[in-house]
Design an enzyme around this catalytic site. Sequence first.
Site, PDB file in Angstrom:
ATOM      1  N   ASP A 244       0.818  -1.207   0.000  1.00 18.19           N
ATOM      2  CA  ASP A 244       0.000   0.000   0.000  1.00 18.19           C
ATOM      3  C   ASP A 244       0.858   1.265   0.000  1.00 18.19           C
ATOM      4  OD1 ASP A 244      -2.633   1.411   0.500  1.00 18.19           O
ATOM      5  OD2 ASP A 244      -1.539   2.026   2.291  1.00 18.19           O
ATOM      6  N   GLU A 281       1.749  -0.033  -4.832  1.00 17.44           N
ATOM      7  CA  GLU A 281       0.850   1.080  -5.142  1.00 17.44           C
ATOM      8  C   GLU A 281       1.689   2.345  -5.037  1.00 17.44           C
ATOM      9  OE1 GLU A 281      -3.182   3.422  -3.680  1.00 17.44           O
ATOM     10  OE2 GLU A 281      -1.916   2.382  -2.227  1.00 17.44           O
TER      11      GLU A 281
END
Length: 570
Positions: A244, A281
């Site tokens: 993330d 990401e």
Amino acid sequence: MIFEVWAPKATAVEIEVLGGRRPMSPRAGGWWEADVPDAVHGTRYGYVIDGDGPYPDPRSRRQPDGVFGASAVYDHDHYTWSDHAWTGRDLRGAVIYELHVGTFTGPGTFTAAIEKLQHLTDLCVDLVEIMPVAPVPGGRNWGYDGVDLYAVNETYGGPDGLKSFVDACHRAGIGVILDVVYNHLGPSGNFLRPFGPYFGGFEGSFWGEAVNLDGPGSDEVRRYFIDNAMQWLRDYHIDGLRLDAVHALHDKRATHLLAELSEEVDALACTLGRPLTLIAESDLNDPRMVRPLEAGGLGMTAQWNDDVHHALHCAVSGESHGYYADFAGLPALAKVLTSGVLHDGSYSSFRERGHGRPYTGVPGHRLVACLQNHDQIGNRPGGDRLPAAALRIGAGLLLTSPFTPMLFMGEEWAAGTPFLFFSDHVEAHLRDSEGDRREREFEGFGYAWEAPDPSDEESFLRSKLDWTELKEEEHWSMLSWYRDLVALRKALPELSDPRLDRVRVDTDPDGRWLVMWRGPYAVSANFSSRPVTVPVPVHTVLLASDTPLPSNPSTLRLAPQSLTITRTPH
């Protein structure tokens, strides 16, 4: 059993276990240990630091009573695996399916998700990506407020539940990617601070304090996250990790945490004899993210590609507010389909500066692209999904593109349920302020923010997929469209060819239509509300969202808001 914990600044550490407290002995490097012979699988325990506590183990493998309860001994050998013949799943040529365990089914458990795996195999999904499963406060959360990063949310089924899900996926021929969060920890139930310098002392992002990756004591902090990644891949048989918001990792060391992680994961893949995937990401638009270590990159297998999503979304929805402004118009879509990104050093109006670098030489399979995902739906105030007409065109372009396509749960049948932001904080101040915090996060995005209360259980319940929709013709028809697109992609090598320099795109100057050429195949899309004629000689129609209209044999006439895939004379 030997208990170990890192607490470099402590003068005394005790373990509270089996009804009493026992002193722990110091070791080199700030570690403490204690031998508790009577502790077994399931024994509850906690650590007392200089008289304060007990606190959960920073590396707790199980939190049976939640983030505020005691840790429990969990022996990985207590689970018997059945996936011994599993050889892994490579990202190249794969189709990914993202899901949130708590809303994928009514019960919201790993066991219930297993019952839906036939649906995914019928869709020909290769990898399922599950949103974070670390323990969170309360009973519902997206997962990005996780703490106790080595444990698994008991609401979903705990450690054994996750293993059962992975085991079942492997039996079904599906790999599993786990979403992990290493850039911050949740604001509630985070007890790392008493143990050591886990945090950098400054706000690393909107979501909280930065973790200490390059300051004093950061060697062990880095090991904390790297060992966590190793646990999922080794002990849970996970096939890959989605990392993330890596742009929120603050690391000024000569060897970035991601490069160090990539090196260790490569070594583990050699040991296990199966491919392991790392997907970052990142909003940096920096191709070094996905370049191999030996080429001076960070070694990520792939990265999420927001530029493709934004361009597709603008084309099929007509929206151009906030960060969508730069992506409005078919020339932007044409550029991302042939270059991978829009911002390759160009000016970003949302950031008010130049952004990115060219992805020259990067194969498309290293860019994970989507039409929808948890962020792009859930970050809208109403959690609303794209309508069916937009999905038909958008999915047609996505699933014939040179990128690694990712679908979001329910997208494949045009689910009518929203995917809202929801949480269940225990502390009143966090619970009461969650809605306001969420609104502040998206200031400047162009939304009129009228969102339901994230803390209201109804926001969670409304987000659960309604599987009975598949009994309705409109939803079954959409599922059939997605199945046909995935099948066609897997049947025709040209449609999954990752070489961006072999993609050609023609667009209408008036912004009504686009044709993407994939070898001898033409993917023609009409974005307007009127029929259009595109310069594609008709040879064989392979798949169409609507019946092509009569036209001259040297051209193709498309119905309004439709997509047709043809094989042209070659």
